[in-house]
Design an enzyme around this catalytic site. Sequence first.
Site, PDB file in Angstrom:
ATOM      1  N   GLY A  11       1.148  -1.497   0.253  1.00 32.90           N
ATOM      2  CA  GLY A  11       0.019  -0.196  -0.123  1.00 32.90           C
ATOM      3  C   GLY A  11       1.230   1.355  -0.503  1.00 32.90           C
ATOM      4  N   CYS A  55       5.215  -6.446   1.584  1.00 35.98           N
ATOM      5  CA  CYS A  55       5.342  -4.957   1.612  1.00 35.98           C
ATOM      6  C   CYS A  55       4.726  -4.160   2.868  1.00 35.98           C
ATOM      7  CB  CYS A  55       5.329  -4.267  -0.037  1.00 35.98           C
ATOM      8  SG  CYS A  55       6.501  -2.886  -0.083  1.00 35.98           S
ATOM      9  N   TYR A  56       4.061  -3.469   2.671  1.00 32.43           N
ATOM     10  CA  TYR A  56       3.403  -2.565   3.505  1.00 32.43           C
ATOM     11  C   TYR A  56       2.702  -3.919   4.541  1.00 32.43           C
ATOM     12  CZ  TYR A  56       0.027   0.913   6.532  1.00 32.43           C
ATOM     13  OH  TYR A  56      -0.715   1.450   7.003  1.00 32.43           O
ATOM     14  N   HIS A  61       7.289  -7.858  -3.696  1.00 32.21           N
ATOM     15  CA  HIS A  61       6.398  -8.428  -4.686  1.00 32.21           C
ATOM     16  C   HIS A  61       6.166  -9.696  -5.205  1.00 32.21           C
ATOM     17  CE1 HIS A  61       3.817  -4.315  -3.395  1.00 32.21           C
ATOM     18  NE2 HIS A  61       5.390  -4.173  -3.255  1.00 32.21           N
ATOM     19  N   GLU A  94       4.550 -11.134  -5.931  1.00 34.72           N
ATOM     20  CA  GLU A  94       2.797 -11.513  -7.084  1.00 34.72           C
ATOM     21  C   GLU A  94       2.983 -10.830  -8.620  1.00 34.72           C
ATOM     22  OE1 GLU A  94       3.238  -9.339  -4.916  1.00 34.72           O
ATOM     23  OE2 GLU A  94       2.017  -7.336  -4.907  1.00 34.72           O
ATOM     24  N   ASP A 105     -17.759 -11.997 -22.312  1.00 37.40           N
ATOM     25  CA  ASP A 105     -18.778 -11.685 -20.959  1.00 37.40           C
ATOM     26  C   ASP A 105     -20.025 -12.228 -21.777  1.00 37.40           C
ATOM     27  OD1 ASP A 105     -16.153 -11.091 -20.581  1.00 37.40           O
ATOM     28  OD2 ASP A 105     -16.732  -9.294 -20.070  1.00 37.40           O
ATOM     29  N   LYS A 162     -10.655 -11.997 -16.955  1.00 36.10           N
ATOM     30  CA  LYS A 162     -11.432 -11.786 -18.007  1.00 36.10           C
ATOM     31  C   LYS A 162     -10.482 -13.661 -18.101  1.00 36.10           C
ATOM     32  CE  LYS A 162     -12.460  -9.640 -22.019  1.00 36.10           C
ATOM     33  NZ  LYS A 162     -13.750  -9.266 -22.039  1.00 36.10           N
TER      34      LYS A 162
HETATM   35  N1  GLN Z   1       4.378   2.640   2.110  1.00 38.60           N
HETATM   36  C1  GLN Z   1       5.529   1.666   1.945  1.00 38.60           C
HETATM   37  C2  GLN Z   1       7.004   2.105   1.909  1.00 38.60           C
HETATM   38  O1  GLN Z   1       6.887   2.944   1.195  1.00 38.60           O
HETATM   39  C3  GLN Z   1       5.257   0.211   1.172  1.00 38.60           C
HETATM   40  C4  GLN Z   1       5.907   0.470   0.004  1.00 38.60           C
HETATM   41  C5  GLN Z   1       4.648  -0.795  -0.407  1.00 38.60           C
HETATM   42  O2  GLN Z   1       3.919  -1.598   0.221  1.00 38.60           O
HETATM   43  N2  GLN Z   1       4.917  -1.172  -1.806  1.00 38.60           N
HETATM   44  O3  GLN Z   1       7.935   0.867   2.333  1.00 38.60           O
END
Ligand code: GLN
Length: 543
Positions: A67, A94-95, A188, A190, A247, A399
């Site tokens: 986030g 991450c966040y 990440h 994903e 769809d 999709k």
């Molecule tokens: N804002 C947080 C950071 O800068 C998390 C970033 C993120 O989740 N991509 O570390």
Amino acid sequence: MTSEDGVLPIEPHKAFDTVLVLDFGSQYTHLITRRLRELNVYSEMLPCTQNVADLSWKPVGVILSGGPYSVYEDGAPHVDSEVFELGVPVLGICYGLQEIAWNQGKDVAAGDKREYGHAYLDVQRHPSSSPHVDKLFRGLEDDLEVWMSHGDKLSKLPPSFVTIATTSNAPFAGIAHLEKPWYGIQFHPEVTHTPRGTRLLKNFAVDICNAKRNWTMGKFVDQEVARIRTLVGEKGQVIGAVSGGVDSTVAAKLMQEAIGDRFHAVLVDNGVLRLNEAQIVKQTMTQHLGINLTVVDASELFLGRLKGVTDDPEKKRKIIGNTFIEVFQEKAKEIAAAAAGSPQEGDIEWLLQGTLYPDVIESISFKGPSATIKTHHNVGGLLEGMHLKLIEPLRELFKDEVRILGTKLGIPEDLVWRHPFPGPGIAIRILGEVTPQQVRIAREADYIFIEEIKKAGLYRKISQAFAALLPVKAVGVMGDNRVHDQVIALRAVETTDFMTADWYPFDGEFLKRVSRRIVNEVNGVCRVVYDITSKPPGTIEME
Ligand code: GLN
């Protein structure tokens, strides 16, 4: 209640082991859900503000997404701490990692530099700790290429956690709790820039959460057919508009499987469909797919209302949208009146809508601490005038899942892989006034272009292609005569998400062939140009 084949008529999150993804507003959150589904593990996304006590189902594991906020900021979003009491594995990305650390001891701070892009991860194994600690990186190499995008970092390991991965800039790039199945990673998994990311997500979902890998479109059909039957009841009737696109065709076929002719499909011919489209759709739907279809030819009404509209493309869209609602409602009333007379059938109570999961995600994704959640209104106009309830059999699907489902339901390949086509049809590909003559030119040119693309085996490589008719005339020489005729612009783009797109680099011979055919075969055209504008700044459609 069970249907005759024993399948429970309930929502997927109650029928399939589900990994819950809580969204903190990252642009990648939906990709976590997609990757898990690609592994045949069902996953759903909810906003990070979800109250655990309000959930009517229990996930087998929870993923906290990335986030844009900083956990230590005033007003930063925080997860309901009940998530940690559910007794299921938790993975923070991450966040999400920072959120776990914040929840467990508040040791998160701004780093001295942002880390954005590729990084190399050193995995650290703990063979003498509890076996679950090493499960996240099991089967993966000790050094991994990963994608990072963060500015904050953990200043200290939270109590009872160990480090399971580091990078040169992030000493806590991966952490695991010593007793509980809680993990956090700074990168990440994903995104495709983390090549082994899917394996890591599989380790989490399958080995750590023990999720069954039973999310397949075959299972979904049984499930959804049973759910539709229960929802609609034994006599209930459903009506829905079809367009010939993938769809609405898949949604219609699913309804037909569930309730047969008690589903009424309506195709409105607005006069700006592609060449021969109304006939082709009618044939496929009725003969091939057995769908109870009514075709309404309203082309004269639409074209009459479009006459003289030259200034604002938005006006065309509005005229077509409003006329569509009017025509559809009128037909629906007729069908309803006819159905009401039949002893085996009840009233039409439902409206089918081919909403897909990305629309749902868009309406529930976390937009910021103070943002209100917006709902999507693409059927607002239809629902207002008709007292109908909405039925959305594809609302859990991406999709690519809809395409697999379509193939499973026996829908022809050609249709399953069809390029998107706008609701206002070729009216927004005819720049300037839409007249029957202009419709003819645009249709014929488009047909030739698409036919050549298919012949060259490029149709699936290209995401969307069409011919547009420009509102200008140019001079040419044809058969020794000077002509003053119109200009066709070809557009073909490649994209994965339709948010950004690039024009397709055809070879010169291909373009020569298409141009020669259009100028020779389409009366009224003496020039062909190729649009080489990417999106942004261009849009895919021209109006
Ligand atoms: N804002 C947080 C950071 O800068 C998390 C970033 C993120 O989740 N991509 O570390």
